[in-house]
Motif scaffolding. Sequence first.
Motif, short mmCIF file in Angstrom:
data_model
loop_
_atom_site.label_atom_id
_atom_site.label_comp_id
_atom_site.label_asym_id
_atom_site.label_seq_id
_atom_site.Cartn_x
_atom_site.Cartn_y
_atom_site.Cartn_z
N VAL A 8 0.84 -1.10 -0.18
CA VAL A 8 0.19 0.12 0.16
C VAL A 8 1.04 1.16 0.11
O VAL A 8 0.61 2.11 -0.94
CB VAL A 8 -1.00 0.02 1.26
N ILE A 9 1.86 1.04 0.95
CA ILE A 9 2.86 2.47 1.00
C ILE A 9 3.99 1.66 0.69
O ILE A 9 4.66 0.76 1.28
CB ILE A 9 2.84 2.88 2.38
N PRO A 10 5.06 2.44 -0.48
CA PRO A 10 6.32 1.86 -0.81
C PRO A 10 7.26 1.84 0.29
O PRO A 10 7.12 2.42 1.20
CB PRO A 10 6.74 2.62 -1.83
N PRO A 11 8.16 0.96 0.65
CA PRO A 11 9.05 0.80 1.77
C PRO A 11 9.84 1.91 1.97
O PRO A 11 9.79 2.57 3.23
CB PRO A 11 9.92 -0.33 1.41
N ASP A 12 10.15 2.81 0.93
CA ASP A 12 11.11 3.97 1.29
C ASP A 12 10.20 5.04 1.89
O ASP A 12 10.66 5.91 2.90
CB ASP A 12 11.73 4.59 -0.22
N LYS A 13 9.12 5.24 1.26
CA LYS A 13 8.10 6.15 1.90
C LYS A 13 7.64 5.88 3.42
O LYS A 13 7.27 6.82 3.99
CB LYS A 13 6.67 6.43 0.99
N GLU A 27 7.54 6.75 9.14
CA GLU A 27 8.21 6.54 10.48
C GLU A 27 9.19 7.39 11.11
O GLU A 27 9.09 7.68 12.22
CB GLU A 27 8.51 4.99 10.36
N ALA A 28 10.11 7.75 10.38
CA ALA A 28 11.20 8.72 10.90
C ALA A 28 10.46 10.08 11.25
O ALA A 28 10.68 10.58 12.26
CB ALA A 28 12.23 8.70 9.75
N GLU A 29 9.69 10.49 10.35
CA GLU A 29 8.93 11.66 10.66
C GLU A 29 8.15 11.83 12.06
O GLU A 29 7.82 12.53 12.87
CB GLU A 29 8.08 12.33 9.67
N LEU A 30 7.46 10.61 11.94
CA LEU A 30 6.52 10.33 13.42
C LEU A 30 7.31 10.08 14.64
O LEU A 30 7.27 10.69 15.79
CB LEU A 30 5.71 9.21 13.24
N ALA A 31 8.47 9.44 14.43
CA ALA A 31 9.46 9.47 15.56
C ALA A 31 9.91 10.48 16.18
O ALA A 31 10.17 10.92 17.33
CB ALA A 31 10.58 8.35 15.46
#
Length: 91
Positions: A63-68, A73-77
Motif C-alpha cells: 500500500v505504501i512503498p517501503p522508502d516512503k 516512520e522517521a517523521e513520526l518518531a
Amino acid sequence: MLALRDLQKTRLVCGALLIVALGLAGCTSQIADLTPADTQAHPKDPSTYLPVHDLPPARDEAVIPPDKRAKIEAELAAARDRQAVAAKDAK
C-alpha cells in the motif's frame, strides 16, 4: 364557565387526536423505500451465516512503498521525541 370548560376539553381532545395521528403517520413510512438500490438482497434462508472466511483478493504491491514508509516512520518518531521534550520542559 361552562363554555370555558368545553373549550378546554375540545382543545385537549384535538391535541390528543393530533398526537395520535402524527404517531400513526410515522409508522406508515416504508423502510424498504429508504434503502439504496445497490444493497444486497437478504438471503432466503435466514439461518445461514455470513461468509466470514472469504478474504479479499491479495495485493501484489504494498500500500505504501517501503522508502516512503520509512520516511513517514522517521517523521513520526521525530514528532514523538519533540513532544516528549516539550512535555518535560512544561513540567
